[in-house]
Scaffold this motif. Structure first.
Motif, PDB file in Angstrom:
ATOM      1  N   ALA A   1     -41.215 -18.187  -0.359  1.00 34.17           N
ATOM      2  CA  ALA A   1     -40.900 -16.839   0.120  1.00 34.17           C
ATOM      3  C   ALA A   1     -42.177 -16.036   0.337  1.00 34.17           C
ATOM      4  N   MET A   2     -43.164 -16.183  -0.559  1.00 31.45           N
ATOM      5  CA  MET A   2     -44.430 -15.487  -0.365  1.00 31.45           C
ATOM      6  C   MET A   2     -45.133 -15.972   0.896  1.00 31.45           C
ATOM      7  N   GLU A   3     -45.037 -17.271   1.172  1.00 30.63           N
ATOM      8  CA  GLU A   3     -45.625 -17.799   2.406  1.00 30.63           C
ATOM      9  C   GLU A   3     -44.932 -17.207   3.627  1.00 30.63           C
ATOM     10  N   ALA A   4     -43.603 -17.029   3.538  1.00 29.61           N
ATOM     11  CA  ALA A   4     -42.870 -16.419   4.645  1.00 29.61           C
ATOM     12  C   ALA A   4     -43.301 -14.967   4.832  1.00 29.61           C
ATOM     13  N   ALA A   5     -43.502 -14.241   3.725  1.00 27.62           N
ATOM     14  CA  ALA A   5     -43.991 -12.862   3.829  1.00 27.62           C
ATOM     15  C   ALA A   5     -45.372 -12.834   4.473  1.00 27.62           C
ATOM     16  N   ALA A   6     -46.228 -13.787   4.075  1.00 23.07           N
ATOM     17  CA  ALA A   6     -47.559 -13.866   4.681  1.00 23.07           C
ATOM     18  C   ALA A   6     -47.471 -14.195   6.162  1.00 23.07           C
ATOM     19  N   LYS A   7     -46.490 -15.010   6.545  1.00 24.12           N
ATOM     20  CA  LYS A   7     -46.337 -15.325   7.968  1.00 24.12           C
ATOM     21  C   LYS A   7     -45.937 -14.078   8.753  1.00 24.12           C
ATOM     22  N   LEU A   8     -45.044 -13.262   8.168  1.00 29.72           N
ATOM     23  CA  LEU A   8     -44.687 -12.012   8.842  1.00 29.72           C
ATOM     24  C   LEU A   8     -45.923 -11.147   9.056  1.00 29.72           C
ATOM     25  N   VAL A   9     -46.802 -11.119   8.066  1.00 32.50           N
ATOM     26  CA  VAL A   9     -48.050 -10.368   8.223  1.00 32.50           C
ATOM     27  C   VAL A   9     -48.900 -10.976   9.335  1.00 32.50           C
ATOM     28  N   SER A  10     -48.943 -12.303   9.394  1.00 37.59           N
ATOM     29  CA  SER A  10     -49.725 -12.956  10.451  1.00 37.59           C
ATOM     30  C   SER A  10     -49.156 -12.672  11.837  1.00 37.59           C
ATOM     31  N   LEU A  11     -47.857 -12.354  11.891  1.00 34.83           N
ATOM     32  CA  LEU A  11     -47.210 -12.027  13.162  1.00 34.83           C
ATOM     33  C   LEU A  11     -47.361 -10.558  13.533  1.00 34.83           C
ATOM     34  N   GLY A  12     -48.010  -9.790  12.656  1.00 37.25           N
ATOM     35  CA  GLY A  12     -48.328  -8.414  13.016  1.00 37.25           C
ATOM     36  C   GLY A  12     -47.817  -7.341  12.084  1.00 37.25           C
ATOM     37  N   VAL A  13     -46.895  -7.671  11.166  1.00 36.62           N
ATOM     38  CA  VAL A  13     -46.380  -6.673  10.227  1.00 36.62           C
ATOM     39  C   VAL A  13     -47.479  -6.312   9.225  1.00 36.62           C
ATOM     40  N   ASP A  14     -47.661  -5.047   8.945  1.00 40.44           N
ATOM     41  CA  ASP A  14     -48.680  -4.640   7.972  1.00 40.44           C
ATOM     42  C   ASP A  14     -48.260  -4.995   6.544  1.00 40.44           C
TER      43      ASP A  14
ATOM     44  N   GLN B   1     -45.320  -6.850  15.689  1.00 40.03           N
ATOM     45  CA  GLN B   1     -46.695  -6.334  15.700  1.00 40.03           C
ATOM     46  C   GLN B   1     -46.728  -4.810  15.656  1.00 40.03           C
ATOM     47  N   ASP B   2     -45.576  -4.170  15.840  1.00 36.27           N
ATOM     48  CA  ASP B   2     -45.508  -2.712  15.829  1.00 36.27           C
ATOM     49  C   ASP B   2     -45.063  -2.157  14.476  1.00 36.27           C
ATOM     50  N   LEU B   3     -44.740  -3.019  13.521  1.00 38.67           N
ATOM     51  CA  LEU B   3     -44.135  -2.567  12.277  1.00 38.67           C
ATOM     52  C   LEU B   3     -45.173  -2.363  11.176  1.00 38.67           C
ATOM     53  N   TYR B   4     -45.113  -1.220  10.558  1.00 32.21           N
ATOM     54  CA  TYR B   4     -45.904  -0.952   9.365  1.00 32.21           C
ATOM     55  C   TYR B   4     -45.310  -1.696   8.167  1.00 32.21           C
ATOM     56  N   MET B   5     -43.981  -1.697   8.065  1.00 33.14           N
ATOM     57  CA  MET B   5     -43.324  -2.370   6.955  1.00 33.14           C
ATOM     58  C   MET B   5     -41.960  -2.877   7.374  1.00 33.14           C
ATOM     59  N   THR B   6     -41.560  -4.003   6.803  1.00 33.98           N
ATOM     60  CA  THR B   6     -40.182  -4.461   6.890  1.00 33.98           C
ATOM     61  C   THR B   6     -39.808  -5.098   5.564  1.00 33.98           C
ATOM     62  N   SER B   7     -38.528  -5.051   5.233  1.00 33.10           N
ATOM     63  CA  SER B   7     -38.081  -5.512   3.914  1.00 33.10           C
ATOM     64  C   SER B   7     -36.805  -6.350   4.039  1.00 33.10           C
ATOM     65  N   PRO B   8     -36.890  -7.517   4.668  1.00 36.92           N
ATOM     66  CA  PRO B   8     -35.713  -8.370   4.839  1.00 36.92           C
ATOM     67  C   PRO B   8     -35.315  -9.060   3.542  1.00 36.92           C
ATOM     68  N   ASP B   9     -34.050  -9.507   3.487  1.00 35.44           N
ATOM     69  CA  ASP B   9     -33.687 -10.462   2.449  1.00 35.44           C
ATOM     70  C   ASP B   9     -34.078 -11.858   2.944  1.00 35.44           C
ATOM     71  N   VAL B  10     -33.755 -12.870   2.166  1.00 38.48           N
ATOM     72  CA  VAL B  10     -34.221 -14.220   2.508  1.00 38.48           C
ATOM     73  C   VAL B  10     -33.701 -14.668   3.869  1.00 38.48           C
ATOM     74  N   GLN B  11     -32.410 -14.503   4.110  1.00 38.58           N
ATOM     75  CA  GLN B  11     -31.839 -14.967   5.373  1.00 38.58           C
ATOM     76  C   GLN B  11     -32.390 -14.174   6.552  1.00 38.58           C
ATOM     77  N   GLU B  12     -32.573 -12.883   6.383  1.00 37.96           N
ATOM     78  CA  GLU B  12     -33.154 -12.064   7.449  1.00 37.96           C
ATOM     79  C   GLU B  12     -34.604 -12.454   7.701  1.00 37.96           C
ATOM     80  N   ALA B  13     -35.333 -12.782   6.635  1.00 33.72           N
ATOM     81  CA  ALA B  13     -36.723 -13.214   6.789  1.00 33.72           C
ATOM     82  C   ALA B  13     -36.805 -14.497   7.602  1.00 33.72           C
ATOM     83  N   LYS B  14     -35.900 -15.425   7.341  1.00 30.48           N
ATOM     84  CA  LYS B  14     -35.869 -16.664   8.117  1.00 30.48           C
ATOM     85  C   LYS B  14     -35.662 -16.355   9.597  1.00 30.48           C
TER      86      LYS B  14
END
Length: 312
Positions: A210-223, A182-195
């Motif tokens: 993968a796009m759904e996973a990126a959207a989930k990261l946003v739902s968890l607070g990442v901008d 929730q404190d991150l403006y941006m993060t750029s993981p690879d697939v395994q890191e995203a998991k």
């Protein structure tokens, strides 16, 4: 980014990379002909060098030993235009090192890292350099930092209202970022890191998943979440949009540093208020350029080169 930009403050690892690429498949218990090369690396150092080569004012906080490697790391960084005046030089300690064994086609097989020196980046060390946070337009960390150091970075970014970007660094280290999504403006993981970051399983070749996973990261607070997918390019999401940028067909010489190039080029784009999809195109292009060289960071990287090769 809306705020007037000062420097980008990059915090994390600087180390020596040693990479071996065999000419044919290896047999355990014996040697094989191949190419062995060394270069300067470390996720934070790589990001900082890429940024500096893209004409971004960059300050690097890292730790090295009082050895030849440390002298080489800091000297080269300074030569690239990175401000290393506040880097920590640890007396009697060895500088960090990363050793990678590639496959004959240039992809990573196994690797080791020796990064105990990063323990010197303590909360006290960061507190003593809080003016660098106050004057920064963006802070970037890698997950080599200890959990305590990461928490201190988050605290200082909050105090001075500075955006924070984080590179998960590896599947194992990514867990250190989970309490701070929730404190991150941006993060750029690879697939395994995203998991590891969002605790979901998905096929690494499935763009939509993968796009759904990126959207989930946003739902968890990442901008802004960007997930890199190797030969399948990268996907991205923020609160308004999501999308995919295909990879550029490239003969891989060495994959080391490609992810750091993506991160740096995206950050450059965000600092310039470039739309997110175009930022990701810059990142994918920077990765392609890096894949074509044995260097961890292309020594000839420039804005002209990046835009001349820009992914379409």
């Amino acid at each position: 980014m809306e705020e007037e930009c000062g420097h980008v403050l990059v915090i994390g690892a600087a180390n020596l990379d040693v990479k071996g690429r065999p000419e044919r498949d290896l047999l355990r218990g014996t040697s094989a002909p191949g190419v062995i090369r060394s270069s300067l690396g470390g996720v934070a150092r790589n990001i900082a060098e890429n940024l500096a080569r893209l004409d971004v004012e960059t300050v690097l906080l890292t730790a090295v030993g009082d050895d030849q490697t440390g002298e080489r790391l800091l000297g080269q960084a300074a030569g690239c235009g990175i401000d290393i005046t506040e880097a920590y030089i640890a007396e009697g300690r060895r500088s960090g090192a990363y050793m990678a064994l590639l496959t004959p086609d240039g992809t990573l097989d196994v690797a080791l890292d020796d990064m105990s020196i990063i323990e010197m980046i303590t909360p006290d060390y960061l507190e003593q350099r809080r003016d660098l946070f106050q004057d920064a337009c963006l802070v970037v960390i890698d997950a080599n930092l200890s959990p305590e150091a990461i928490a201190k970075v988050v605290e200082l970014c909050d105090i001075y209202d500075v955006a924070l970007a984080a590179d998960p660094t590896s599947t194992t280290l990514a867990a250190r970022l989970r309490p701070h999504l929730q404190d991150l403006y941006m993060t750029s993981p690879d697939v395994q890191e995203a998991k590891a970051l969002c605790d979901v399983e998905f096929d690494p070749n499935d763009r939509d998943a993968a796009m759904e996973a990126a959207a989930k990261l946003v739902s968890l607070g990442v901008d802004i979440a960007v997930i890199t997918m190797g030969e399948f390019g990268a996907v991205y999401a923020n609160g308004d949009t999501m999308g995919h940028v295909p990879a550029i067909k490239t003969d891989i010489v060495d994959p080391t540093g490609a992810g750091d190039a993506i991160t740096a080029a995206i950050i450059f784009g965000l600092l310039e208020d470039i739309p997110l999809d175009e930022c990701v195109r810059l990142g994918v292009t920077a990765a392609s350029l890096t894949l074509r060289t044995r260097e961890t960071v292309r020594s000839d990287l420039s804005l002209d080169l990046l835009y001349n090769e820009l992914a379409t």
